[in-house]
Design an enzyme around this catalytic site. Structure first.
Site, mmCIF file in Angstrom:
data_model
loop_
_atom_site.group_PDB
_atom_site.id
_atom_site.type_symbol
_atom_site.label_atom_id
_atom_site.label_comp_id
_atom_site.label_asym_id
_atom_site.label_seq_id
_atom_site.Cartn_x
_atom_site.Cartn_y
_atom_site.Cartn_z
ATOM 1 N N LYS A 124 0.827 -1.215 0.000
ATOM 2 C CA LYS A 124 0.000 0.000 0.000
ATOM 3 C C LYS A 124 0.855 1.256 0.000
ATOM 4 O O LYS A 124 0.456 2.284 -0.540
ATOM 5 C CB LYS A 124 -0.931 -0.007 1.213
ATOM 6 C CG LYS A 124 -2.020 -1.049 1.048
ATOM 7 C CD LYS A 124 -3.202 -0.803 1.957
ATOM 8 C CE LYS A 124 -4.345 -1.692 1.543
ATOM 9 N NZ LYS A 124 -4.729 -2.684 2.526
ATOM 10 N N GLU A 208 -3.831 6.852 7.894
ATOM 11 C CA GLU A 208 -4.259 7.945 7.030
ATOM 12 C C GLU A 208 -5.553 8.602 7.492
ATOM 13 O O GLU A 208 -6.274 8.076 8.350
ATOM 14 C CB GLU A 208 -4.375 7.468 5.577
ATOM 15 C CG GLU A 208 -5.369 6.383 5.357
ATOM 16 C CD GLU A 208 -5.259 5.763 3.961
ATOM 17 O OE1 GLU A 208 -6.262 5.220 3.506
ATOM 18 O OE2 GLU A 208 -4.175 5.827 3.346
ATOM 19 N N HIS A 243 -15.712 -3.380 7.948
ATOM 20 C CA HIS A 243 -14.860 -3.132 6.784
ATOM 21 C C HIS A 243 -14.908 -4.220 5.738
ATOM 22 O O HIS A 243 -14.014 -4.335 4.913
ATOM 23 C CB HIS A 243 -13.410 -2.874 7.204
ATOM 24 C CG HIS A 243 -13.290 -1.633 8.010
ATOM 25 N ND1 HIS A 243 -13.436 -0.389 7.448
ATOM 26 C CD2 HIS A 243 -13.092 -1.448 9.323
ATOM 27 C CE1 HIS A 243 -13.318 0.502 8.404
ATOM 28 N NE2 HIS A 243 -13.116 -0.107 9.542
ATOM 29 N N ARG A 300 -6.287 -8.907 -8.937
ATOM 30 C CA ARG A 300 -6.906 -10.240 -9.012
ATOM 31 C C ARG A 300 -8.383 -10.058 -9.315
ATOM 32 O O ARG A 300 -8.863 -8.928 -9.429
ATOM 33 C CB ARG A 300 -6.765 -10.930 -7.657
ATOM 34 C CG ARG A 300 -7.308 -10.028 -6.546
ATOM 35 C CD ARG A 300 -7.546 -10.725 -5.260
ATOM 36 N NE ARG A 300 -7.701 -9.805 -4.151
ATOM 37 C CZ ARG A 300 -8.847 -9.228 -3.795
ATOM 38 N NH1 ARG A 300 -9.952 -9.476 -4.462
ATOM 39 N NH2 ARG A 300 -8.906 -8.399 -2.773
#
Lengths: 506, 172
Positions: A124, A208, A243, A300
């Site tokens: 990431k 973040e 999530h 993917r």
């Protein structure tokens, strides 16, 4: 044009996955006249993915690391079985660059992108740096190597709360925590690291800015090795619990055509920029003001790929195989349009009324919905056991209709026909979501579920519903399918018949 | 004849007034109900009420869980799941929701024990972290108190509804 100009026909695919996605890949392979090799854990020998391939190989009874995550063993099996390609599905080794290298070094085609892009997009931190260079908008945060608690806490204070802690190597909500207060930062950090370590073997995290009213919008991309970089429009996946996505749709009710085209254009800019090959997904966060930020790229097939297939008519697994064979795509960007509306609802073995705790047990009977525009991708059949070892997703219900309203009502009707007798599932909970006015109006932010927590609580059965069940219970004491002989004896000696005879004698 | 059924963990009283092979008449919650059985086919049960209203109920008898004598059925009415239970002999009462008794909500693995025996804890304090289906679940104290006994160590596998930890509640 790329150097890879010779194409190679795939004759046999090994599927390095399990459950519904393994079955789904087998179906396309069969349609293309390609033989399949399935893999399974010893405890799964009765599950559909162990039975539906042309051949299937037992990986033993070890842990995930010894079975579905054991790359060496999987390559060995593929060589032994003469498979010329490996499809990794989603999860497990699907985004593991080292595995894809191993596969290719063994002379087997890996159905997925090149190892370098997987490494780049799988990290990431690195992926965001690359996106910045390409001029793609990203969210403020700290994505660096310094992982000291006190340093991260300082960075957190600079970004401000609420903020998000995420596993650098992560996905699927594992190793992810939202932190609202400074006091809870360290506890959340430790927990995210542990989960990240267990799920990905790497506990590096990033932090973040947390956008208060975000939507999760993603764009399906598809690239061949002949410099073709296409997009297959967006999916909105804002309805998430812990999530993890549970309801997805395409098109997104939030996008005007201009914004849609802009987001798709940036997605293609990314795949061109990194010279991508294969199917992938560019995930964005969309803010209320229409600004969007690159979140991550999944290199993917996604769980929710069927809704894109329903609105575009493209079989993504077929396209993946064609790209892996080194062929050009069988269509052009201008051939693609988003027709009608598709909704996917994920059926999980869990109890939404008890904080989404996973439920385990035996499935007596699986009931599949039917009808035109209705697709049910399911990894279980009658008599199967759901264990704690794997993800609790049992199946996906996908419904297509001409417009969004009809797609919603079709999903509601079909959900009633979804059945996993013997297990607690989230089916009714999904129905409650679809019944909400905000969902109907397309007011779907990623905090939809916490926001509507009260509306989504189980209101309990009506007296009439209870009465019907009571009537059925006493009128049909022998309704047991799959009753063992011992149970039949119990049943005759036990309550139901007792009750009937007592009643008549009284 | 009065019957007690546990439906979705709630006890319900039914007064059976008449039961024939294809007709049932009963009272519950102060209302009388009468249904006719149209047909039963592979777990699908078609019923008709006195207003000729048709309804479909799916019903399945569930296999007995090992070591349990509780019989259970799963009915689906109008997309709603109803789990019926008829308690057999020897069923233990659940300790859940009792102050001080912390049970595992599901089978899983203990990945961290956050407290020691003898330690004072506040209500809602994290005590134990469990992992199942690749997700973490934090067990928090359901009362203020002192940790009397921790029954498991890090790495242990635990079943569902097993006592993990005992607290001695303290009063404010």
């Amino acid at each position: 044009m790329n150097s890879k100009t010779t194409s190679r026909k795939i004759k046999k695919v090994l599927i390095a996955n399990r459950g519904e996605i393994a079955v789904r890949i087998m179906e396309t392979c069969q349609l293309m006249g390609i033989k399949t090799v399935g893999l399974y854990h010893l405890e799964e020998k009765e599950l559909p993915h162990s039975l539906l391939g042309d051949e299937s190989v037992c990986l033993g009874e070890g842990s995930l690391h010894d079975t579905y995550l054991n790359g060496d063993k999987i390559v060995e099996v593929a060589l032994e079985k003469g498979a010329d390609a490996i499809h990794p599905g989603y999860g497990f080794l699907s985004e593991n660059a080292a595995f894809s290298k191993k596969v290719r070094e063994a002379g087997i085609l890996f159905i997925g992108p090149q190892a370098e892009t997987m490494t780049l997009m799988g990290d990431k931190t690195e992926s965001k740096k690359a996106m910045e260079k390409l001029g793609v908008p990203i969210i403020p945060g700290y994505h660096g190597d310094n992982q000291e608690d006190s340093f991260l806490k300082e960075e957190a204070q600079k970004i401000g709360y609420p903020l998000l802690i995420k596993a650098s190597a992560g996905g699927g909500g594992k190793g992810m925590r939202v932190v609202y207060e400074d006091d809870l930062f360290i506890e959340s950090l430790e927990s995210a690291r542990r989960e990240a370590h267990n799920a990905f073997g790497n506990d590096k995290v990033l932090i973040e800015k947390y956008i208060e009213n975000p939507r999760h919008i993603e764009v399906q991309v598809l690239s061949s090795c002949h410099g073709e970089h296409f997009h297959l429009f967006e999916r909105e996946c804002s309805i998430q619990r812990r999530h993890q996505k549970i309801i997805e749709e395409s098109p997104s009710p939030a996008l005007e055509n201009d914004l849609r085209l802009e987001m798709c254009k940036v997605a293609v800019q990314i795949t061109e920029g990194i010279q991508y090959e294969g199917a992938g997904t560019i995930e964005y966060i969309l803010d209320e003001d229409g600004s969007f930020y690159f979140l991550e790229m999944n290199t993917r097939l996604q769980v929710e790929h069927p809704i894109t297939e329903m609105v575009t008519g493209v079989d993504l697994v077929k396209s993946q195989i064609e790209v892996a064979e080194g062929r050009k795509l069988s269509f052009k960007q201008s051939d693609l349009e988003q027709k009608g509306h598709a909704i996917e609802a994920r059926i999980y073995a869990e109890n939404p009324d008890q904080d989404f705790l996973p439920s385990v047990g035996d499935i007596v009977t699986v009931g599949s919905p039917k009808g035109s525009g209705v697709r049910f991708d399911c990894g279980y059949q009658d008599g199967n056991t759901v264990s704690i070892k794997y993800d609790p997703m049992l199946a996906k219900l996908i419904c297509w209709a001409e417009d969004r309203d009809t797609a919603i009502s079709k999903t509601k009707i079909s959900l009633k026909q979804v059945l996993f007798a013997g297990l607690k599932t989230n089916r009714q909970y999904l129905q409650r979501i679809l019944d909400l006015e905000d969902f109907e109006k397309g007011i779907t932010f990623t905090h939809f579920i916490p926001k509507h927590a009260e509306d989504l609580e189980d209101k309990g059965p009506t007296n009439n519903e209870l009465a019907l069940a009571i009537a059925a219970h006493f009128l049909c004491p022998e309704k047991g399918q799959r009753t063992s002989s011992q149970e039949k004896v119990d049943q005759v000696n036990g309550s139901s018949w007792d009750l009937l005879s007592n009643f008549r004698n009284s | 004849m009065k019957k007690t059924i546990i439906i979705n963990e709630k006890s319900i009283e039914v007064d059976l007034l008449d039961l024939r092979p294809e007709e049932i008449h009963f009272e519950f919650e102060g209302e009388k109900y009468k249904f006719n059985l149209q047909i039963e086919n592979c777990g699908k049960i078609f019923l008709k009420d006195t207003n000729e209203q048709n309804s479909e109920v799916c019903g399945y008898k569930l296999p007995l869980k090992s070591g349990m004598t509780t019989k259970s059925w799963h009915y689906i009415v109008n997309g709603r799941d109803l789990f019926f239970e008829l308690a057999g002999r020897g069923k233990k009462k659940k300790k859940s929701d009792q102050e001080g008794h912390m049970l595992s909500p599901m089978p899983g693995q203990v990945i961290k024990v956050l407290v020691k025996e003898g330690q004072e804890v506040n209500k809602n304090e994290p005590l134990i972290v469990l992992e199942a289906m690749k997700m973490e679940h934090t067990i928090r104290s359901n009362c203020k108190g002192m940790v009397k006994k921790v029954f498991f160590d890090q790495g242990d596998l635990v079943g569902g509804e097993v006592e993990l930890l005992e607290l001695v509640p303290t009063k404010d």
